[in-house]
Motif scaffolding. Structure first.
Motif, PDB file in Angstrom:
ATOM      1  N   GLN A  51       0.847  -1.200   0.000  1.00 34.64           N
ATOM      2  CA  GLN A  51       0.000   0.000   0.000  1.00 34.64           C
ATOM      3  C   GLN A  51       0.879   1.245   0.000  1.00 34.64           C
ATOM      4  O   GLN A  51       1.769   1.382   0.843  1.00 34.64           O
ATOM      5  N   THR A  52       0.621   2.155  -0.923  1.00 35.05           N
ATOM      6  CA  THR A  52       1.313   3.441  -0.946  1.00 35.05           C
ATOM      7  C   THR A  52       0.363   4.483  -0.396  1.00 35.05           C
ATOM      8  O   THR A  52      -0.785   4.589  -0.837  1.00 35.05           O
ATOM      9  N   VAL A  53       0.846   5.232   0.585  1.00 34.59           N
ATOM     10  CA  VAL A  53       0.024   6.281   1.199  1.00 34.59           C
ATOM     11  C   VAL A  53       0.824   7.575   1.184  1.00 34.59           C
ATOM     12  O   VAL A  53       1.974   7.603   1.637  1.00 34.59           O
TER      13      VAL A  53
ATOM     14  N   TYR B 205      -3.944   6.039   8.310  1.00 33.46           N
ATOM     15  CA  TYR B 205      -3.585   4.682   7.890  1.00 33.46           C
ATOM     16  C   TYR B 205      -2.822   3.956   8.992  1.00 33.46           C
ATOM     17  O   TYR B 205      -3.136   2.808   9.333  1.00 33.46           O
TER      18      TYR B 205
END
Length: 197
Positions: free
Chosen positions: A59-61, A70
């Motif tokens: 997951q890229t946040v 997140y």
């Protein structure tokens, strides 16, 4: 392992504080403004070429407030988000920091003043509206989401602390008292020391 993309003179300081609060292991990738932050390798992670960003389990946040939310969810044992049924105030103040506070403070710092007759067209109204709203909340509650420290305090609290330090938010007794409640947390001290190094 979380991959953490940052520059110590950026909003990455907020994400680092949150990483230290949750106690998750992370690998730092320090980017430089004007060079590595705009390199193709990093633009594949964040096309805006801005920090902070994290990559965790595929997951890229990006965006500091989103990273705070997140991480609070990904590491619930840290206790930085209320139970889902009690998240109204938490979401409200986390995103009040990311929306009205951020916009009002940055616009004020840049000299953009919304004409009074156009306040209704701007999400934050005016800097005075934002300051009065924050002040009222912190007069009624020790932390933004209620009686306990949460990710909302990491994000919006950082905005308040920096705002007073750089003169982009007025120094008010309630802001000073709030900042004094949160600024000496061990995770913040650890994050600040790593950024200073």
């Amino acid at each position: 392992m979380i991959d953490f993309y940052t520059n110590p003179r950026s909003r990455g300081a907020i994400a680092r504080w949150m990483l230290e609060e949750v106690g998750a292991p992370y690998r730092e990738h320090r980017l430089e403004f004007g060079t590595t932050i705009k390199a193709a390798e990093y633009l594949a992670i964040n096309p805006m070429g801005k920090v902070p960003a994290i990559v965790h389990e595929g997951q890229t946040v990006t965006e500091a407030a989103a990273i705070c939310a997140y991480l609070a969810d990904a590491f619930p044992e840290a206790g930085l988000a209320p139970p889902p049924a009690e998240r109204g105030a938490y979401y409200r103040w986390l995103f009040f920091g990311a929306g009205p506070v951020e916009a009002a403070v940055v616009n004020n710092a840049m000299g953009f003043v919304v004409p009074p007759e156009r306040k209704v067209a701007v999400g934050y109204g005016s800097l005075d509206d934002v300051v009065e709203t924050l002040e009222a909340r912190l007069e009624e509650s020790p932390y933004l989401a209620g009686e306990r420290f949460t990710a909302a305090d990491v994000y919006a609290g950082s905005q308040i602390g920096w705002g007073m330090m750089f003169g982009t938010l007025p120094t008010r007794p309630v802001f000073e008292a709030y900042w004094n409640r949160i600024k000496d947390r061990p995770a913040r001290a650890a994050a600040a020391a790593k950024d200073a190094a």
